[in-house]
Motif scaffolding. Structure first.
Motif, PDB file in Angstrom:
ATOM      1  N   LEU A  87       0.829  -1.204   0.000  1.00 54.78           N
ATOM      2  CA  LEU A  87       0.000   0.000   0.000  1.00 54.78           C
ATOM      3  C   LEU A  87       0.864   1.255   0.000  1.00 54.78           C
ATOM      4  O   LEU A  87       0.541   2.250  -0.668  1.00 54.78           O
ATOM      5  CB  LEU A  87      -0.933  -0.001   1.213  1.00 54.78           C
ATOM      6  CG  LEU A  87      -2.112  -0.972   1.151  1.00 54.78           C
ATOM      7  CD1 LEU A  87      -2.845  -1.004   2.483  1.00 54.78           C
ATOM      8  CD2 LEU A  87      -3.082  -0.585   0.031  1.00 54.78           C
ATOM      9  N   ARG A  88       1.963   1.238   0.748  1.00 52.10           N
ATOM     10  CA  ARG A  88       2.875   2.372   0.750  1.00 52.10           C
ATOM     11  C   ARG A  88       3.463   2.594  -0.648  1.00 52.10           C
ATOM     12  O   ARG A  88       3.589   3.726  -1.106  1.00 52.10           O
ATOM     13  CB  ARG A  88       4.013   2.148   1.747  1.00 52.10           C
ATOM     14  CG  ARG A  88       3.592   2.107   3.198  1.00 52.10           C
ATOM     15  CD  ARG A  88       3.329   3.464   3.776  1.00 52.10           C
ATOM     16  NE  ARG A  88       4.489   4.340   3.691  1.00 52.10           N
ATOM     17  CZ  ARG A  88       4.490   5.605   4.106  1.00 52.10           C
ATOM     18  NH1 ARG A  88       3.390   6.141   4.609  1.00 52.10           N
ATOM     19  NH2 ARG A  88       5.569   6.346   4.009  1.00 52.10           N
ATOM     20  N   GLN A  89       3.819   1.508  -1.320  1.00 48.07           N
ATOM     21  CA  GLN A  89       4.364   1.612  -2.672  1.00 48.07           C
ATOM     22  C   GLN A  89       3.348   2.197  -3.642  1.00 48.07           C
ATOM     23  O   GLN A  89       3.722   2.877  -4.611  1.00 48.07           O
ATOM     24  CB  GLN A  89       4.830   0.239  -3.151  1.00 48.07           C
ATOM     25  CG  GLN A  89       6.050  -0.293  -2.409  1.00 48.07           C
ATOM     26  CD  GLN A  89       6.315  -1.767  -2.683  1.00 48.07           C
ATOM     27  OE1 GLN A  89       5.574  -2.431  -3.407  1.00 48.07           O
ATOM     28  NE2 GLN A  89       7.383  -2.296  -2.092  1.00 48.07           N
ATOM     29  N   LEU A  90       2.060   1.951  -3.386  1.00 48.17           N
ATOM     30  CA  LEU A  90       0.994   2.484  -4.234  1.00 48.17           C
ATOM     31  C   LEU A  90       0.649   3.924  -3.869  1.00 48.17           C
ATOM     32  O   LEU A  90      -0.183   4.542  -4.537  1.00 48.17           O
ATOM     33  CB  LEU A  90      -0.256   1.602  -4.115  1.00 48.17           C
ATOM     34  CG  LEU A  90      -0.143   0.198  -4.726  1.00 48.17           C
ATOM     35  CD1 LEU A  90      -1.344  -0.650  -4.323  1.00 48.17           C
ATOM     36  CD2 LEU A  90      -0.025   0.287  -6.238  1.00 48.17           C
ATOM     37  N   GLY A  91       1.252   4.434  -2.810  1.00 47.59           N
ATOM     38  CA  GLY A  91       1.028   5.823  -2.427  1.00 47.59           C
ATOM     39  C   GLY A  91      -0.227   6.065  -1.629  1.00 47.59           C
ATOM     40  O   GLY A  91      -0.670   7.213  -1.502  1.00 47.59           O
ATOM     41  N   THR A  92      -0.814   5.028  -1.055  1.00 42.48           N
ATOM     42  CA  THR A  92      -2.028   5.203  -0.263  1.00 42.48           C
ATOM     43  C   THR A  92      -1.672   5.595   1.168  1.00 42.48           C
ATOM     44  O   THR A  92      -0.624   5.206   1.693  1.00 42.48           O
ATOM     45  CB  THR A  92      -2.867   3.913  -0.244  1.00 42.48           C
ATOM     46  OG1 THR A  92      -2.047   2.823   0.188  1.00 42.48           O
ATOM     47  CG2 THR A  92      -3.405   3.599  -1.627  1.00 42.48           C
ATOM     48  N   PRO A  93      -2.528   6.376   1.830  1.00 40.35           N
ATOM     49  CA  PRO A  93      -2.232   6.837   3.188  1.00 40.35           C
ATOM     50  C   PRO A  93      -2.355   5.701   4.208  1.00 40.35           C
ATOM     51  O   PRO A  93      -3.454   5.230   4.510  1.00 40.35           O
ATOM     52  CB  PRO A  93      -3.302   7.910   3.446  1.00 40.35           C
ATOM     53  CG  PRO A  93      -3.897   8.227   2.103  1.00 40.35           C
ATOM     54  CD  PRO A  93      -3.778   6.973   1.304  1.00 40.35           C
ATOM     55  N   CYS A  94      -1.242   5.258   4.730  1.00 43.66           N
ATOM     56  CA  CYS A  94      -1.247   4.212   5.761  1.00 43.66           C
ATOM     57  C   CYS A  94       0.021   4.325   6.575  1.00 43.66           C
ATOM     58  O   CYS A  94       0.977   5.022   6.195  1.00 43.66           O
ATOM     59  CB  CYS A  94      -1.375   2.814   5.143  1.00 43.66           C
ATOM     60  SG  CYS A  94       0.032   2.316   4.125  1.00 43.66           S
ATOM     61  N   VAL A  95       0.053   3.637   7.709  1.00 40.10           N
ATOM     62  CA  VAL A  95       1.242   3.658   8.559  1.00 40.10           C
ATOM     63  C   VAL A  95       2.383   2.893   7.893  1.00 40.10           C
ATOM     64  O   VAL A  95       2.169   2.063   7.004  1.00 40.10           O
ATOM     65  CB  VAL A  95       0.936   3.064   9.955  1.00 40.10           C
ATOM     66  CG1 VAL A  95      -0.027   3.941  10.718  1.00 40.10           C
ATOM     67  CG2 VAL A  95       0.403   1.639   9.825  1.00 40.10           C
ATOM     68  N   VAL A  96       3.599   3.182   8.345  1.00 40.83           N
ATOM     69  CA  VAL A  96       4.792   2.554   7.765  1.00 40.83           C
ATOM     70  C   VAL A  96       5.093   1.252   8.511  1.00 40.83           C
ATOM     71  O   VAL A  96       5.309   1.271   9.729  1.00 40.83           O
ATOM     72  CB  VAL A  96       6.003   3.494   7.863  1.00 40.83           C
ATOM     73  CG1 VAL A  96       7.258   2.823   7.311  1.00 40.83           C
ATOM     74  CG2 VAL A  96       5.717   4.787   7.116  1.00 40.83           C
ATOM     75  N   PRO A  97       5.117   0.113   7.806  1.00 42.76           N
ATOM     76  CA  PRO A  97       5.492  -1.139   8.480  1.00 42.76           C
ATOM     77  C   PRO A  97       6.995  -1.180   8.714  1.00 42.76           C
ATOM     78  O   PRO A  97       7.783  -0.812   7.840  1.00 42.76           O
ATOM     79  CB  PRO A  97       5.057  -2.214   7.477  1.00 42.76           C
ATOM     80  CG  PRO A  97       5.141  -1.542   6.140  1.00 42.76           C
ATOM     81  CD  PRO A  97       4.809  -0.094   6.381  1.00 42.76           C
ATOM     82  N   VAL A  98       7.400  -1.601   9.894  1.00 41.74           N
ATOM     83  CA  VAL A  98       8.813  -1.579  10.259  1.00 41.74           C
ATOM     84  C   VAL A  98       9.392  -2.988  10.363  1.00 41.74           C
ATOM     85  O   VAL A  98      10.470  -3.262   9.833  1.00 41.74           O
ATOM     86  CB  VAL A  98       9.015  -0.833  11.593  1.00 41.74           C
ATOM     87  CG1 VAL A  98      10.468  -0.929  12.058  1.00 41.74           C
ATOM     88  CG2 VAL A  98       8.599   0.627  11.448  1.00 41.74           C
ATOM     89  N   ALA A  99       8.694  -3.895  11.043  1.00 46.28           N
ATOM     90  CA  ALA A  99       9.276  -5.219  11.254  1.00 46.28           C
ATOM     91  C   ALA A  99       8.209  -6.228  11.677  1.00 46.28           C
ATOM     92  O   ALA A  99       7.145  -5.864  12.191  1.00 46.28           O
ATOM     93  CB  ALA A  99      10.378  -5.164  12.318  1.00 46.28           C
ATOM     94  N   VAL A 100       8.537  -7.499  11.467  1.00 47.84           N
ATOM     95  CA  VAL A 100       7.763  -8.624  12.001  1.00 47.84           C
ATOM     96  C   VAL A 100       8.697  -9.410  12.913  1.00 47.84           C
ATOM     97  O   VAL A 100       9.798  -9.800  12.501  1.00 47.84           O
ATOM     98  CB  VAL A 100       7.230  -9.535  10.885  1.00 47.84           C
ATOM     99  CG1 VAL A 100       6.553 -10.759  11.487  1.00 47.84           C
ATOM    100  CG2 VAL A 100       6.258  -8.785   9.989  1.00 47.84           C
ATOM    101  N   VAL A 101       8.275  -9.624  14.148  1.00 48.30           N
ATOM    102  CA  VAL A 101       9.103 -10.320  15.135  1.00 48.30           C
ATOM    103  C   VAL A 101       8.441 -11.653  15.461  1.00 48.30           C
ATOM    104  O   VAL A 101       7.303 -11.694  15.933  1.00 48.30           O
ATOM    105  CB  VAL A 101       9.271  -9.481  16.420  1.00 48.30           C
ATOM    106  CG1 VAL A 101      10.206 -10.196  17.394  1.00 48.30           C
ATOM    107  CG2 VAL A 101       9.804  -8.090  16.084  1.00 48.30           C
ATOM    108  N   THR A 102       9.154 -12.725  15.197  1.00 48.21           N
ATOM    109  CA  THR A 102       8.616 -14.074  15.432  1.00 48.21           C
ATOM    110  C   THR A 102       9.604 -14.894  16.259  1.00 48.21           C
ATOM    111  O   THR A 102      10.675 -14.414  16.636  1.00 48.21           O
ATOM    112  CB  THR A 102       8.334 -14.791  14.097  1.00 48.21           C
ATOM    113  OG1 THR A 102       9.541 -14.802  13.309  1.00 48.21           O
ATOM    114  CG2 THR A 102       7.240 -14.064  13.308  1.00 48.21           C
ATOM    115  N   GLU A 103       9.191 -16.126  16.559  1.00 50.65           N
ATOM    116  CA  GLU A 103      10.008 -17.068  17.340  1.00 50.65           C
ATOM    117  C   GLU A 103      10.360 -16.491  18.704  1.00 50.65           C
ATOM    118  O   GLU A 103      11.480 -16.636  19.201  1.00 50.65           O
ATOM    119  CB  GLU A 103      11.271 -17.476  16.563  1.00 50.65           C
ATOM    120  CG  GLU A 103      10.951 -18.161  15.245  1.00 50.65           C
ATOM    121  CD  GLU A 103      12.197 -18.632  14.503  1.00 50.65           C
ATOM    122  OE1 GLU A 103      13.281 -18.662  15.124  1.00 50.65           O
ATOM    123  OE2 GLU A 103      12.073 -18.981  13.313  1.00 50.65           O
TER     124      GLU A 103
END
Length: 448
Positions: A87-103
């Motif tokens: 969505l960010r690449q498409l230029g739509t207004p949304c929050v910036v994803p930073v990371a996914v933390v697993t394990e």
């Protein structure tokens, strides 16, 4: 010489954890990943207000950024992270994803939920904060108008939300209105193009959820009336103003305290449907007209520009009857924001940019007629913008973004000029604005 065994000197919070991120930041390793999010210590957290969520959500200081952390499943975290990036690449207004933390595992070896990290949107406001003083229908209308515009933009990008609501949205001030940003994309889907059924279902969800959220808000509301400090009508002017600022917008009513208009949840929720349908029709609808009325092409483009959109691609088809059919195919939001940035380098949201561009145009006509737009913009930055911002004490600049401060000063100056029946110079307007308006407001950048 061989080094120490792997992990020997790592902090406990960094053990047995996997971090997928597009922003490698060593401070992420220092967060207490072995502790459930609900039990994170206060020295890690930032006291930002949290909206209603089905998940545990906390705000944490990581380096010079504040990140929102949400516990969920590993699959959902990865999926939402990917959706937000696209969505960010498409230029739509949304929050910036930073990371996914697993394990993640506790110190006892118990498996813990995955965490999605997103960047906190600076100066953003949960909708409930905007009703902290009184439930006002004017504010509610502006919120649903912003949400309707966001939904149109998401649908144009092919995004089916699946959980449209005020709670899943953050709002930023935008020259007396609001700009809406998507916060929660967990239930969303991205398609090449949405069907009418998908759009209709999202819109019906918006209507139902907004009505429910406003009903819940009103049910738990306790009216704490508040009157801001009065404007100073006795202010005298000591210098001749150099140009007349643009007339105030509807945001002027926010400067003067007035009795709030009661909120009707059902009327307000219907408004989002009406606003969405009007916007969608204007941005995507076909228009048919005789060949002789070719001026209607420029008229349609101007209407879209006034709404804040540029036409990147359109189809013009003629038939045997001599009629033309115009259909916008690709529309791009941010018309005024791009225009302002091009002539000043200033970043602003759409309504802020529209308001400032009006002032720059009047400034140019009064003082530098015939000068190119980019030079007029540069002079406006020196003679108006810089003087406004330098007159605002540094400790008060966390209360509003720079573009919003400039907008409010211009509104304040116009209002004072009207009340005093004389032209008020910017320097005195800023001084009065700081003392009578800005100083008493909360720090929206740091603490809402």
């Amino acid at each position: 010489m061989s080094g120490p065994p792997p992990g020997r000197y790592l902090k406990p919070s960094a053990r047995r954890v996997k971090i997928q991120t597009g922003f490698p930041q060593p401070e992420l390793l220092d967060l207490p990943w072995s502790t459930p999010l609900a039990e994170w210590p206060d020295d890690v957290l930032v006291a930002y207000p949290r909206g209603i969520s089905r998940h545990v959500v906390r705000f944490a200081q990581v380096g010079d950024r504040v990140l929102a952390a949400k516990e969920t499943t590993a699959r959902n975290a990865a999926r939402e992270y990917d959706l937000l990036r696209r969505l960010r690449q498409l230029g739509t207004p949304c929050v910036v994803p930073v990371a996914v933390v697993t394990e993640r595992h506790s110190r006892d070896g118990e498996e813990l939920p995955a965490v999605l990290l997103t960047e906190h949107l600076n100066f953003s406001l949960p909708y409930r904060v905007l009703f902290s003083e009184h439930p006002d229908a004017n504010i509610a209308d502006k919120l649903v108008d912003a949400l309707a515009l966001l939904l149109v933009q998401l649908h144009l990008a092919g995004f089916y939300w699946g959980d449209v609501s005020l709670s899943n949205t953050l709002f930023l001030r935008d020259a007396g209105r609001f700009a809406a940003y998507l916060v929660d994309a967990e239930t969303g889907e991205l398609h090449p193009q949405l069907t009418k059924g998908q759009r209709s279902y999202d819109l019906e969800l918006a209507r139902t959820n907004v009505a429910g959220e406003l009903m819940d808000l009103l049910a738990g509301f306790h009216d704490d009336s508040h009157e801001g400090p009065p404007l100073d009508p006795s202010m005298t002017t000591g210098e001749k103003a150099h140009y007349e600022p643009a007339a105030a917008t509807t945001a002027l009513t926010q400067i003067v305290s007035s009795a709030p208009v009661p909120v009707d949840p059902f009327i307000t929720s219907e408004r989002i449907v009406e606003t969405y349908q009007k916007l969608w029709a204007e941005l995507t609808g076909a228009e048919r007209f005789p060949h002789e009325q070719r001026w209607r092409v420029a008229e349609r483009i101007k209407r879209l520009n006034d709404l804040g959109f540029d036409v990147e691609e359109a189809s013009l088809d003629t038939d045997d009857d001599g009629y033309v059919q115009l259909v916008p195919r690709v529309v791009e939001p941010g018309h005024h924001s791009r225009q302002l940035h091009n002539i000043t380098g200033m970043n602003a949201r759409e309504n802020q940019a529209r308001r400032i561009l009006t002032d720059i145009a009047q400034f140019g006509r009064a003082l530098y007629p015939g000068l190119p737009d980019d030079l007029t913009g540069a002079l406006w930055m020196q003679e108006v913008y810089s003087k406004i911002m330098s007159a605002v004490p540094a400790d008060l600049r966390t209360k509003r973004e720079p573009a919003e401060i400039v907008h409010e000063v211009l509104e304040h100056r116009w209002f004072l000029s009207e009340r005093l029946r004389q032209d008020v110079p910017t320097s005195q307007a800023v001084e009065d604005y700081v003392e009578s308006q800005l100083r008493s407001r909360p720090d929206e950048q740091v603490m809402l």
